[in-house]
Scaffold this motif. Sequence first.
Motif, PDB file in Angstrom:
ATOM      1  N   GLY A   5       2.872  80.542  25.858  1.00 58.51           N
ATOM      2  CA  GLY A   5       1.904  81.627  25.985  1.00 58.51           C
ATOM      3  C   GLY A   5       1.143  81.850  24.686  1.00 58.51           C
ATOM      4  N   GLY A   6       0.486  82.988  24.601  1.00 53.08           N
ATOM      5  CA  GLY A   6      -0.261  83.326  23.390  1.00 53.08           C
ATOM      6  C   GLY A   6      -1.578  82.578  23.285  1.00 53.08           C
ATOM      7  N   ASP A   7      -2.102  82.568  22.072  1.00 52.30           N
ATOM      8  CA  ASP A   7      -3.381  81.930  21.796  1.00 52.30           C
ATOM      9  C   ASP A   7      -3.207  80.410  21.776  1.00 52.30           C
ATOM     10  OD1 ASP A   7      -5.815  81.038  20.921  1.00 52.30           O
ATOM     11  OD2 ASP A   7      -5.874  82.251  19.102  1.00 52.30           O
ATOM     12  N   ARG A   8      -3.844  79.716  22.698  1.00 47.96           N
ATOM     13  CA  ARG A   8      -3.686  78.266  22.795  1.00 47.96           C
ATOM     14  C   ARG A   8      -4.137  77.549  21.519  1.00 47.96           C
ATOM     15  NH1 ARG A   8      -8.103  78.968  26.025  1.00 47.96           N
ATOM     16  NH2 ARG A   8      -6.847  79.014  27.891  1.00 47.96           N
ATOM     17  N   LYS A   9      -5.112  78.147  20.820  1.00 45.76           N
ATOM     18  CA  LYS A   9      -5.652  77.493  19.631  1.00 45.76           C
ATOM     19  C   LYS A   9      -4.628  77.415  18.494  1.00 45.76           C
ATOM     20  CE  LYS A   9     -10.499  78.593  20.524  1.00 45.76           C
ATOM     21  NZ  LYS A   9     -11.743  79.200  20.002  1.00 45.76           N
ATOM     22  N   LYS A  10      -3.543  78.185  18.593  1.00 44.59           N
ATOM     23  CA  LYS A  10      -2.513  78.168  17.565  1.00 44.59           C
ATOM     24  C   LYS A  10      -1.391  77.191  17.896  1.00 44.59           C
ATOM     25  CE  LYS A  10      -3.393  82.962  16.172  1.00 44.59           C
ATOM     26  NZ  LYS A  10      -2.823  84.330  15.994  1.00 44.59           N
ATOM     27  N   LEU A  11      -1.468  76.567  19.064  1.00 46.80           N
ATOM     28  CA  LEU A  11      -0.435  75.620  19.465  1.00 46.80           C
ATOM     29  C   LEU A  11      -0.706  74.252  18.840  1.00 46.80           C
ATOM     30  CD1 LEU A  11      -0.243  76.455  23.297  1.00 46.80           C
ATOM     31  CD2 LEU A  11       1.409  77.107  21.534  1.00 46.80           C
ATOM     32  N   PRO A  12       0.354  73.545  18.395  1.00 46.44           N
ATOM     33  CA  PRO A  12       0.159  72.203  17.832  1.00 46.44           C
ATOM     34  C   PRO A  12      -0.440  71.241  18.849  1.00 46.44           C
ATOM     35  CG  PRO A  12       2.499  72.657  18.196  1.00 46.44           C
ATOM     36  CD  PRO A  12       1.769  73.958  18.352  1.00 46.44           C
ATOM     37  N   GLU A  13      -0.160  71.483  20.132  1.00 45.71           N
ATOM     38  CA  GLU A  13      -0.704  70.617  21.187  1.00 45.71           C
ATOM     39  C   GLU A  13      -2.225  70.741  21.279  1.00 45.71           C
ATOM     40  OE1 GLU A  13       3.546  71.363  22.180  1.00 45.71           O
ATOM     41  OE2 GLU A  13       1.851  72.625  21.565  1.00 45.71           O
ATOM     42  N   PHE A  14      -2.744  71.918  20.942  1.00 43.73           N
ATOM     43  CA  PHE A  14      -4.191  72.118  20.943  1.00 43.73           C
ATOM     44  C   PHE A  14      -4.833  71.270  19.848  1.00 43.73           C
ATOM     45  CE2 PHE A  14      -8.119  74.070  19.595  1.00 43.73           C
ATOM     46  CZ  PHE A  14      -8.734  74.461  20.776  1.00 43.73           C
ATOM     47  N   GLU A  15      -4.239  71.304  18.675  1.00 41.30           N
ATOM     48  CA  GLU A  15      -4.768  70.537  17.550  1.00 41.30           C
ATOM     49  C   GLU A  15      -4.700  69.037  17.830  1.00 41.30           C
ATOM     50  OE1 GLU A  15      -4.023  69.970  12.727  1.00 41.30           O
ATOM     51  OE2 GLU A  15      -2.963  71.526  13.846  1.00 41.30           O
ATOM     52  N   LYS A  16      -3.608  68.589  18.447  1.00 49.42           N
ATOM     53  CA  LYS A  16      -3.459  67.168  18.766  1.00 49.42           C
ATOM     54  C   LYS A  16      -4.526  66.722  19.769  1.00 49.42           C
ATOM     55  CE  LYS A  16       1.528  66.825  17.909  1.00 49.42           C
ATOM     56  NZ  LYS A  16       2.862  66.579  18.516  1.00 49.42           N
ATOM     57  N   LEU A  17      -4.796  67.558  20.770  1.00 50.13           N
ATOM     58  CA  LEU A  17      -5.806  67.217  21.768  1.00 50.13           C
ATOM     59  C   LEU A  17      -7.192  67.173  21.125  1.00 50.13           C
ATOM     60  CD1 LEU A  17      -6.814  66.647  24.586  1.00 50.13           C
ATOM     61  CD2 LEU A  17      -6.673  69.090  25.109  1.00 50.13           C
ATOM     62  N   ALA A  18      -7.490  68.148  20.285  1.00 50.02           N
ATOM     63  CA  ALA A  18      -8.793  68.176  19.617  1.00 50.02           C
ATOM     64  C   ALA A  18      -8.977  66.944  18.732  1.00 50.02           C
ATOM     65  CB  ALA A  18      -8.917  69.453  18.778  1.00 50.02           C
ATOM     66  N   ALA A  43      -3.852  66.393  27.228  1.00 45.64           N
ATOM     67  CA  ALA A  43      -4.308  67.553  27.995  1.00 45.64           C
ATOM     68  C   ALA A  43      -3.150  68.142  28.797  1.00 45.64           C
ATOM     69  CB  ALA A  43      -5.445  67.154  28.918  1.00 45.64           C
ATOM     70  N   CYS A  44      -2.318  67.277  29.368  1.00 51.69           N
ATOM     71  CA  CYS A  44      -1.156  67.749  30.133  1.00 51.69           C
ATOM     72  C   CYS A  44      -0.142  68.429  29.216  1.00 51.69           C
ATOM     73  CB  CYS A  44      -0.500  66.575  30.869  1.00 51.69           C
ATOM     74  SG  CYS A  44      -1.483  65.887  32.217  1.00 51.69           S
ATOM     75  N   ASP A  45       0.057  67.859  28.036  1.00 53.30           N
ATOM     76  CA  ASP A  45       0.999  68.454  27.069  1.00 53.30           C
ATOM     77  C   ASP A  45       0.557  69.862  26.693  1.00 53.30           C
ATOM     78  OD1 ASP A  45       2.465  66.133  27.101  1.00 53.30           O
ATOM     79  OD2 ASP A  45       1.625  65.337  25.228  1.00 53.30           O
ATOM     80  N   LEU A  46      -0.737  70.057  26.473  1.00 54.86           N
ATOM     81  CA  LEU A  46      -1.238  71.379  26.094  1.00 54.86           C
ATOM     82  C   LEU A  46      -1.048  72.372  27.238  1.00 54.86           C
ATOM     83  CD1 LEU A  46      -2.696  73.376  24.288  1.00 54.86           C
ATOM     84  CD2 LEU A  46      -4.873  72.454  25.120  1.00 54.86           C
ATOM     85  N   ALA A  47      -1.371  71.961  28.456  1.00 51.01           N
ATOM     86  CA  ALA A  47      -1.229  72.858  29.605  1.00 51.01           C
ATOM     87  C   ALA A  47       0.218  73.291  29.790  1.00 51.01           C
ATOM     88  CB  ALA A  47      -1.739  72.166  30.867  1.00 51.01           C
ATOM     89  N   GLU A  48       1.144  72.368  29.606  1.00 50.39           N
ATOM     90  CA  GLU A  48       2.564  72.691  29.736  1.00 50.39           C
ATOM     91  C   GLU A  48       3.026  73.614  28.616  1.00 50.39           C
ATOM     92  OE1 GLU A  48       4.488  68.912  29.876  1.00 50.39           O
ATOM     93  OE2 GLU A  48       3.628  68.362  31.833  1.00 50.39           O
ATOM     94  N   ALA A  49       2.521  73.367  27.402  1.00 50.43           N
ATOM     95  CA  ALA A  49       2.889  74.212  26.261  1.00 50.43           C
ATOM     96  C   ALA A  49       2.371  75.634  26.449  1.00 50.43           C
ATOM     97  CB  ALA A  49       2.333  73.611  24.971  1.00 50.43           C
ATOM     98  N   GLU A  50       1.189  75.781  27.015  1.00 49.60           N
ATOM     99  CA  GLU A  50       0.623  77.115  27.256  1.00 49.60           C
ATOM    100  C   GLU A  50       1.504  77.916  28.205  1.00 49.60           C
ATOM    101  OE1 GLU A  50      -3.602  77.267  28.234  1.00 49.60           O
ATOM    102  OE2 GLU A  50      -3.856  75.340  27.236  1.00 49.60           O
ATOM    103  N   LYS A  51       2.010  77.239  29.242  1.00 52.85           N
ATOM    104  CA  LYS A  51       2.855  77.929  30.224  1.00 52.85           C
ATOM    105  C   LYS A  51       4.195  78.344  29.610  1.00 52.85           C
ATOM    106  CE  LYS A  51       0.946  75.635  34.310  1.00 52.85           C
ATOM    107  NZ  LYS A  51       1.229  74.721  35.459  1.00 52.85           N
ATOM    108  N   LYS A  52       4.738  77.490  28.730  1.00 55.64           N
ATOM    109  CA  LYS A  52       6.047  77.776  28.148  1.00 55.64           C
ATOM    110  C   LYS A  52       5.968  78.798  27.019  1.00 55.64           C
ATOM    111  CE  LYS A  52       8.029  73.200  29.141  1.00 55.64           C
ATOM    112  NZ  LYS A  52       8.563  71.939  28.528  1.00 55.64           N
TER     113      LYS A  52
END
Length: 357
Positions: free
Chosen positions: A194-207, A183-192
Amino acid sequence: MGAENGQKSLLERIEMPEIPMEVAQEFALLEQRFIRAETERLRRSTVENRPLWEKRSEIISKVQDDFWVRVLSHAPAEIDEYIQHADAAVLGSALKDLTVERFEVDDKGNGEPRSLRFTFVFRTGEENPFFENEKLVKEFYWRKKITKTSKGKRRTWEGLVSEPVRINWKEGMDLTKGLLDAACDLAEAEKKKGGDRKKLPEFEKLAEKMEELEAAAMEDNEEDEEDFPTPAGTSFFGFFGYRGNVVSAEESKEANKEDDERFEKALKGEKFDDEEDDDDEEDDEEDSFDEIEIFPDGEDLAIALAEDLWPNAHKYYGQSFEIGDDYSEIDEDELEDEEDEGEDEEDNSRPRKKARV
């Protein structure tokens, strides 16, 4: 009764397709007045009670070693249900202090009193074999957001939002099983990024991590009835990963301004062009955190800690001694006889109460 004579029954007389619009608006305005009055009362009490909390902290310092352990051991069900056996081991041996602040209220009583800051202080080094952090500070901001539905209706959301707090677990000790880190990795990736969080690899890993742990929890639940997963996840420490909705301070400020103007117009009896959306369905909410919220009950737990455990901590501390006195007065032979009888009659399907802190 009267229906047989062609008269309407009492139920039929009070049934209506919907509440009259004028009455609904009056009730809505009254509810807003109640909320604003309660918020103002909370602002005043926050300032007035600060000296009392400081005095209580001085008293607690005299029994610091076991104060919060005793308090948590007698926490109300709304809090106790989130504390698992492993959590109890951490809190019981490593927690030194806990403070709750309505930190957005200044000394003059200005600011949002529903925002909360939790500061957990822990032992370090060899005294804490679980993680490295001396303090875990979790801040919740009360925010408001106003959007328009696809049907053009006005929808208002308000509640607590937060950022995940990373815990530096010692090897093999992560009670969240990697969920909090994800969850922390995703939040940090979103800040760095931006864009659609669902397209970030960190989102997929958390899910994926959430699905994996949910499946494991369900399997364990079938095998062991003595300790169930919390309603919110695998550990109390998942609480530090709660995020809530995505609402910036600027968005909240604009929403509050719009609501204040609308409230003043309502007091004057003015009408509005747009209607409030009363539908609870979230079909228009594209930015929902439901898929990646690792502790869905985070807001409920935060409020329970702030409005019950924290203000009543000294009472729970006192009760911990009263319970001890009660047990000391029980005849041991009688207690053993009752336990033997209880075992014979016990329903094996009934789950046992988990261990206290």
